[in-house]
Write an enzyme that holds these catalytic residues in place. Structure first.
Site, short mmCIF file in Angstrom:
data_model
loop_
_atom_site.label_atom_id
_atom_site.label_comp_id
_atom_site.label_asym_id
_atom_site.label_seq_id
_atom_site.Cartn_x
_atom_site.Cartn_y
_atom_site.Cartn_z
N LYS A 13 0.84 -1.20 0.00
CA LYS A 13 0.00 0.00 0.00
C LYS A 13 0.88 1.25 0.00
CE LYS A 13 -0.41 -0.33 5.05
NZ LYS A 13 -1.25 -0.88 6.14
N ARG B 191 -11.16 -0.13 14.58
CA ARG B 191 -11.02 0.67 13.36
C ARG B 191 -12.01 0.15 12.31
NH1 ARG B 191 -5.20 1.04 10.30
NH2 ARG B 191 -5.58 -1.20 10.03
N HIS C 45 -6.47 -7.30 12.99
CA HIS C 45 -5.26 -6.46 12.98
C HIS C 45 -4.97 -6.01 14.41
CE1 HIS C 45 -2.18 -4.06 11.14
NE2 HIS C 45 -2.72 -2.90 11.48
N ARG D 160 1.19 -10.80 7.33
CA ARG D 160 1.12 -9.64 6.44
C ARG D 160 2.35 -8.76 6.70
NH1 ARG D 160 -4.11 -9.65 8.88
NH2 ARG D 160 -3.56 -7.74 9.99
N TYR E 210 15.40 31.18 4.55
CA TYR E 210 14.26 31.94 5.08
C TYR E 210 14.38 32.12 6.59
CZ TYR E 210 11.79 31.05 0.68
OH TYR E 210 11.41 30.99 -0.63
N CYS F 281 13.75 24.68 2.63
CA CYS F 281 12.79 25.37 1.74
C CYS F 281 11.91 24.32 1.05
CB CYS F 281 13.53 26.19 0.70
SG CYS F 281 14.79 27.28 1.38
N ASP G 86 11.90 23.44 -2.08
CA ASP G 86 12.56 22.66 -3.13
C ASP G 86 14.07 22.51 -2.92
OD1 ASP G 86 10.03 23.02 -4.57
OD2 ASP G 86 10.77 25.09 -4.78
C1 LIG Z 1 -0.53 -1.74 6.83
C2 LIG Z 1 -1.07 -3.01 7.35
C3 LIG Z 1 -0.21 -4.10 7.62
C4 LIG Z 1 1.29 -4.00 7.55
O1 LIG Z 1 1.77 -3.50 8.76
P1 LIG Z 1 3.36 -3.37 9.04
O2 LIG Z 1 3.42 -2.89 10.43
O3 LIG Z 1 3.85 -2.38 8.05
O4 LIG Z 1 3.92 -4.72 8.82
C5 LIG Z 1 -0.79 -5.29 7.98
N1 LIG Z 1 -2.13 -5.41 8.09
C6 LIG Z 1 -2.97 -4.40 7.88
C7 LIG Z 1 -4.43 -4.60 8.03
C8 LIG Z 1 -2.46 -3.16 7.51
O5 LIG Z 1 -3.31 -2.14 7.31
#
Ligand SMILES: *Cc1c(COP(=O)(O)O)cnc(C)c1O
Length: 424
Positions: free
Chosen positions: A83, A181, A210, A266, A310, A357, A359
């Site tokens: 992602k 969430r 999660h 994951r 700046y 800055c 850029d």
């Molecule tokens: C982003 C995400 C992950 C990955 O998490 P990390 O801490 O980067 O390994 C796993 N599961 C879900 C649902 C996520 O949104």
């Protein structure tokens, strides 16, 4: 050539040409425009158009994915989380590298991220880690993208759309075990399934949760979530529902807690070689994939007490060279780091000075020679590192994150697309 209101005449006709500005809108161009070969122009590399870029070490990603792959064993699948454009590293390249290093599945946050992978010719199963808008269902079906599901209305609409095209509607069920969430409450999964499972097209491919605190030294909340998840899975099985691929572990949990690896982990941040927390540092040898590079565009001696940038938050102490590099906060180098980060040149660290800055920013080189110290004097065109390793000198995204009271995730994903990604 005919007048164009803003004076921009665009590329000349016949496919080749230059663009040019006319000062006097009413005057016809006197001379033929010079011609340029568009192919030659296209061959000027991005790093010669602006001297700032990211380098992505795909070998590091191979190393990290293989390392975790070995650690979890052959019976556990690995979902590479790509992602946010692969945490800023480039989703398509990183996805392909991960799949070639033992990943089985891909995870993204949005429908468009999944489509981008498909259009980049990625063929692996893709899961969107939340439930997308129902309006996007035709895209899910067309591009073979699995949604996470947790509302009955979405589930039914998804199933009906699939059925109407003679397709299946595969999905993963998201379970809320305490992060609050997304997801179906851990004690309501059987009720949820009895609401939707009558639909013949729906196919439960996986069930996941999660963790909110897998990265934390405190383990109480983690254990509560893990226990609730196991109970939810058991309840599904007891009700005769096959939960499919059971998964829960993000990077931190995959590394720290073998008991929650279930059927798949994951892997996000660790795949890019960054640690999800202090807790994992001693446990796995990850190699960071991202480094940030720039070349000096200007180098000048600034007399004592003259200001730089700046607000003139820095004043020259004398005997310093101020070097400019073309990278700024619009590239994702946070302005909050002004006067509080370093750059590496020839294996040595130098302080960034003055406000960063939009850029550009500047760094300071002490011109005095003392003791055995060798005089270092960067020239225009010399390369410096803002993040990465050179000899014994290292600047990490974690160093920056600590100074900013944030996490490496935010910095990695913050580098803007204006910085080209160079793959090594
Ligand atoms: C982003 C995400 C992950 C990955 O998490 P990390 O801490 O980067 O390994 C796993 N599961 C879900 C649902 C996520 O949104």
């Amino acid at each position: 050539m005919a007048d164009i209101p803003n004076g921009f005449t665009g590329f000349a006709n016949r496919g080749v040409g230059a663009f040019q500005y006319t000062r006097d809108h009413n005057r016809v161009q006197a001379t033929e425009p010079a011609t340029f070969d568009p192919e030659k122009l296209a061959r000027i590399p991005e790093t010669d158009r602006r001297w700032a870029w990211l380098e992505i070490d795909l070998n590091a990603i191979r190393h990290n994915v293989s390392l975790i792959r070995k650690g979890i064993g052959a019976n556990t699948r690995l979902m590479a989380i790509v992602k946010a454009d692969g945490y800023g590293h480039g989703a398509v390249r990183c996805a392909k590298t991960a799949l070639n290093s033992g990943a089985d599945y891909l995870g993204v946050a949005t429908v468009q991220e999944a489509i981008d992978l498909r259009e980049g010719l990625v063929n692996a199963p893709i899961l969107i880690l939340s439930q997308p808008p129902a309006e996007s269902i035709p895209l899910l079906l067309a591009y073979k993208i699995m949604p996470s599901v947790y509302s009955p209305e979405f589930a039914i609409q998804y199933a009906e759309s699939a059925d109407a095209c003679g397709l299946r509607a595969p999905y993963h069920l998201a379970v809320n075990t305490g992060m609050n969430r997304i997801g179906v409450r851990h004690d309501e999964v059987v009720a949820f399934m009895s609401q939707v499972s009558f639909h013949r097209a729906l196919e439960l491919k996986g069930t996941f949760t999660h963790f909110a605190t897998a990265d934390s030294s405190e383990t109480l909340d983690f254990n509560i979530q893990a226990k609730r998840f196991v109970e939810a899975i058991n309840a599904l099985r007891a009700a005769g529902i096959n939960p499919g691929i059971v998964h829960a572990a993000n990077s931190a949990a995959a590394i720290r807690y073998p008991e929650v690896r279930f059927d798949m982990v994951r892997l996000g941040i660790a795949m890019y070689g960054l640690h999800p927390s202090q807790e994992t540092r001693m446990m796995v040898d990850l190699h960071p994939a991202m480094s940030v590079h720039a070349r000096v565009t200007d180098a000048r001696v600034v007399p004592m007490s003259e200001g730089v940038s700046y607000g003139m938050t820095y004043r020259s102490p004398g005997s310093v060279k101020i070097c400019t590099i073309p990278i700024g906060y619009a590239d994702g180098l946070p302005r909050k780091l002004s006067n509080n980060t370093d750059v590496i040149f020839q294996g040595k660290r130098f302080h960034q000075v003055g406000s960063i800055c939009m850029d550009q920013c500047m760094f300071e080189v002490d011109l005095r020679s003392y003791g055995v110290r060798q005089r270092i004097e960067p020239q225009v065109g010399d390369e410096v590192l803002l993040v990465g390793r050179q000899g014994d000198a290292v600047i990490t995204l974690d160093d920056m994150a600590n100074k900013l009271d944030t996490i490496n995730y935010e910095l990695a994903t913050g580098f803007s697309l204006r910085l080209p990604r160079l793959y090594k």
